[in-house]
Design a protein around this motif. Structure first.
Motif, short mmCIF file in Angstrom:
data_model
loop_
_atom_site.label_atom_id
_atom_site.label_comp_id
_atom_site.label_asym_id
_atom_site.label_seq_id
_atom_site.Cartn_x
_atom_site.Cartn_y
_atom_site.Cartn_z
N ILE A 162 19.55 -0.31 6.18
CA ILE A 162 18.53 0.73 6.39
C ILE A 162 18.68 1.73 5.25
CG2 ILE A 162 17.57 2.43 7.97
CD1 ILE A 162 17.52 -0.45 9.02
N PHE A 163 17.82 1.62 4.26
CA PHE A 163 17.90 2.49 3.09
C PHE A 163 17.14 3.79 3.28
CE2 PHE A 163 18.92 -1.64 1.21
CZ PHE A 163 20.03 -1.30 0.44
N HIS A 164 16.17 3.80 4.22
CA HIS A 164 15.34 4.99 4.41
C HIS A 164 15.12 5.21 5.90
CE1 HIS A 164 14.36 4.75 0.12
NE2 HIS A 164 14.23 3.45 0.33
N LEU A 165 15.29 6.44 6.34
CA LEU A 165 15.00 6.80 7.72
C LEU A 165 13.54 7.18 7.82
CD1 LEU A 165 18.21 8.83 8.61
CD2 LEU A 165 17.75 6.39 8.98
N GLY A 166 12.68 6.19 7.63
CA GLY A 166 11.24 6.43 7.61
C GLY A 166 10.80 7.10 6.32
N PHE A 167 9.54 7.51 6.31
CA PHE A 167 8.92 8.04 5.09
C PHE A 167 7.98 9.20 5.44
CE2 PHE A 167 9.87 3.61 4.43
CZ PHE A 167 10.48 3.59 3.18
N GLU A 168 7.87 10.11 4.49
CA GLU A 168 6.82 11.13 4.57
C GLU A 168 5.52 10.49 4.11
OE1 GLU A 168 7.12 14.02 5.82
OE2 GLU A 168 9.31 14.24 5.94
N ARG A 169 4.50 10.56 4.94
CA ARG A 169 3.23 9.91 4.58
C ARG A 169 2.66 10.44 3.27
NH1 ARG A 169 -0.14 9.05 10.29
NH2 ARG A 169 1.70 8.67 11.60
N ALA A 170 2.67 11.76 3.10
CA ALA A 170 2.07 12.34 1.90
C ALA A 170 2.78 11.85 0.65
CB ALA A 170 2.11 13.86 1.98
N GLN A 171 4.09 11.73 0.71
CA GLN A 171 4.84 11.28 -0.46
C GLN A 171 4.50 9.83 -0.80
OE1 GLN A 171 9.07 11.78 -0.03
NE2 GLN A 171 9.53 10.98 -2.07
N LEU A 172 4.42 8.99 0.21
CA LEU A 172 4.08 7.59 -0.03
C LEU A 172 2.65 7.46 -0.54
CD1 LEU A 172 5.56 4.91 0.22
CD2 LEU A 172 4.62 4.65 2.51
N MET A 173 1.75 8.25 0.00
CA MET A 173 0.37 8.22 -0.48
C MET A 173 0.29 8.68 -1.93
SD MET A 173 -1.47 9.73 2.96
CE MET A 173 -3.17 9.61 2.36
N ASN A 174 1.05 9.69 -2.30
CA ASN A 174 1.08 10.15 -3.68
C ASN A 174 1.62 9.06 -4.61
OD1 ASN A 174 0.01 12.67 -3.12
ND2 ASN A 174 2.02 13.65 -2.91
N THR A 175 2.60 8.30 -4.13
CA THR A 175 3.12 7.20 -4.93
C THR A 175 2.04 6.17 -5.21
OG1 THR A 175 5.37 7.50 -4.06
CG2 THR A 175 4.86 5.37 -5.05
N LEU A 176 1.27 5.82 -4.18
CA LEU A 176 0.19 4.85 -4.37
C LEU A 176 -0.87 5.38 -5.32
CD1 LEU A 176 -0.35 3.29 -0.82
CD2 LEU A 176 1.19 2.58 -2.66
N THR A 177 -1.20 6.65 -5.18
CA THR A 177 -2.18 7.25 -6.10
C THR A 177 -1.65 7.21 -7.53
OG1 THR A 177 -3.03 8.67 -4.33
CG2 THR A 177 -3.50 9.34 -6.61
N GLY A 178 -0.37 7.51 -7.69
CA GLY A 178 0.23 7.46 -9.01
C GLY A 178 0.26 6.07 -9.61
N LEU A 179 0.23 5.05 -8.77
CA LEU A 179 0.18 3.67 -9.24
C LEU A 179 -1.25 3.22 -9.55
CD1 LEU A 179 2.77 2.09 -6.80
CD2 LEU A 179 3.03 2.35 -9.27
N GLY A 180 -2.21 4.12 -9.38
CA GLY A 180 -3.58 3.81 -9.73
C GLY A 180 -4.45 3.36 -8.59
N GLY A 211 -4.52 1.44 0.40
CA GLY A 211 -5.10 1.86 -0.87
C GLY A 211 -5.72 0.67 -1.55
N GLN A 212 -6.68 0.93 -2.44
CA GLN A 212 -7.42 -0.13 -3.11
C GLN A 212 -7.21 -0.06 -4.62
OE1 GLN A 212 -11.72 0.00 -2.70
NE2 GLN A 212 -11.84 -2.24 -2.74
N LEU A 213 -7.02 -1.21 -5.25
CA LEU A 213 -6.91 -1.27 -6.70
C LEU A 213 -8.32 -1.30 -7.30
CD1 LEU A 213 -4.88 -1.58 -9.09
CD2 LEU A 213 -5.32 -4.05 -8.94
N PRO A 214 -8.65 -0.34 -8.15
CA PRO A 214 -10.01 -0.33 -8.72
C PRO A 214 -10.32 -1.59 -9.52
CG PRO A 214 -8.87 1.74 -9.14
CD PRO A 214 -7.85 0.80 -8.60
#
Length: 214
Positions: A162-180, A211-214
């Motif tokens: 168990i590497f992560h005790l769950g995730f902050e939604r906003a942080q994960l969403m920002n990661t996806l946005t940063g990936l385009g 999220g969707q890849l353009p």
């Protein structure tokens, strides 16, 4: 033995009885329903489930998708799915051992990549998400279900890997946005109710982020 190898051994050991858990079955039903509600699924879609386990989610979505590559690192989990696939005549599901933290990317590209309750077992989540994005076709969707940030009570102290005790939604969403990715959205797919060691009721929300890849 590393934490990751102990985790793999645990999954292989539990594979034969994995589907017997009402908790796991309930999560799978809720995640599959949330994906079907959130995304425009259709039978021409080529899909990859990463971290499929015994394929609980893939089997539930099989009637709404075209070919599904169900990938995992645990051979015994894949063996259980292979038995279910053959018994149900789900010829469009292909089981595959794949570790995207180590292996080359598959040659295929997919209209949908989905994953349920896998990310918290991954050390370098941003790197994995980048690799999942890289196997999407333009216009393809990424759908991720996992735990909201929690205090460790979901698994308890003795579960390896168990590497992560769950995730902050906003942080994960920002990661996806940063990936385009675009059209990034989040919803609560399910809430697991468990009791603490003291018998107190606990609630653990599970999100679906798309999220969707353009």
């Amino acid at each position: 033995m590393t934490d990751s190898s102990a985790n793999l051994d645990r999954f292989n050991a539990l594979a034969a009885e994995w589907d017997d858990s009402p908790l796991r079955a309930g999560i799978a039903r809720a995640v599959a329903a949330a994906i079907a509600d959130a995304l425009p699924l259709h039978k021409d879609m080529q899909a990859l489930e990463y971290g499929c386990g015994t394929g609980l989610v893939s089997v539930l979505l099989a009637d709404q998708l075209g070919r599904i590559v169900a990938a995992d690192v645990a051979d015994q989990m894949l063996a259980v799915l292979e038995q279910k696939r053959l018994a149900a005549g789900l010829d469009h599901i292909e089981t595959r051992r794949l570790d995207l933290t180590l292996d080359p990317l598959p040659i295929e590209r997919f209209d949908l990549v989905f994953s349920s309750m896998t990310l918290h077992h991954i050390d370098d989540v941003p790197r994995l998400l980048g690799r999942l994005r890289d196997v999407l076709v333009p216009g393809g969707w990424l759908a991720l279900a996992d735990l909201d940030r929690e205090d460790g009570g979901f698994h308890g102290p003795d579960v390896p890997g168990i590497f992560h005790l769950g995730f902050e939604r906003a942080q994960l969403m920002n990661t996806l946005t940063g990936l385009g990715l675009t059209a990034v959205s989040a919803r609560t797919a399910h809430t697991v109710e468990k009791s603490s060691p003291a018998g107190e009721p606990r609630r653990f929300p599970i999100f679906l982020i798309c999220g969707q890849l353009p």
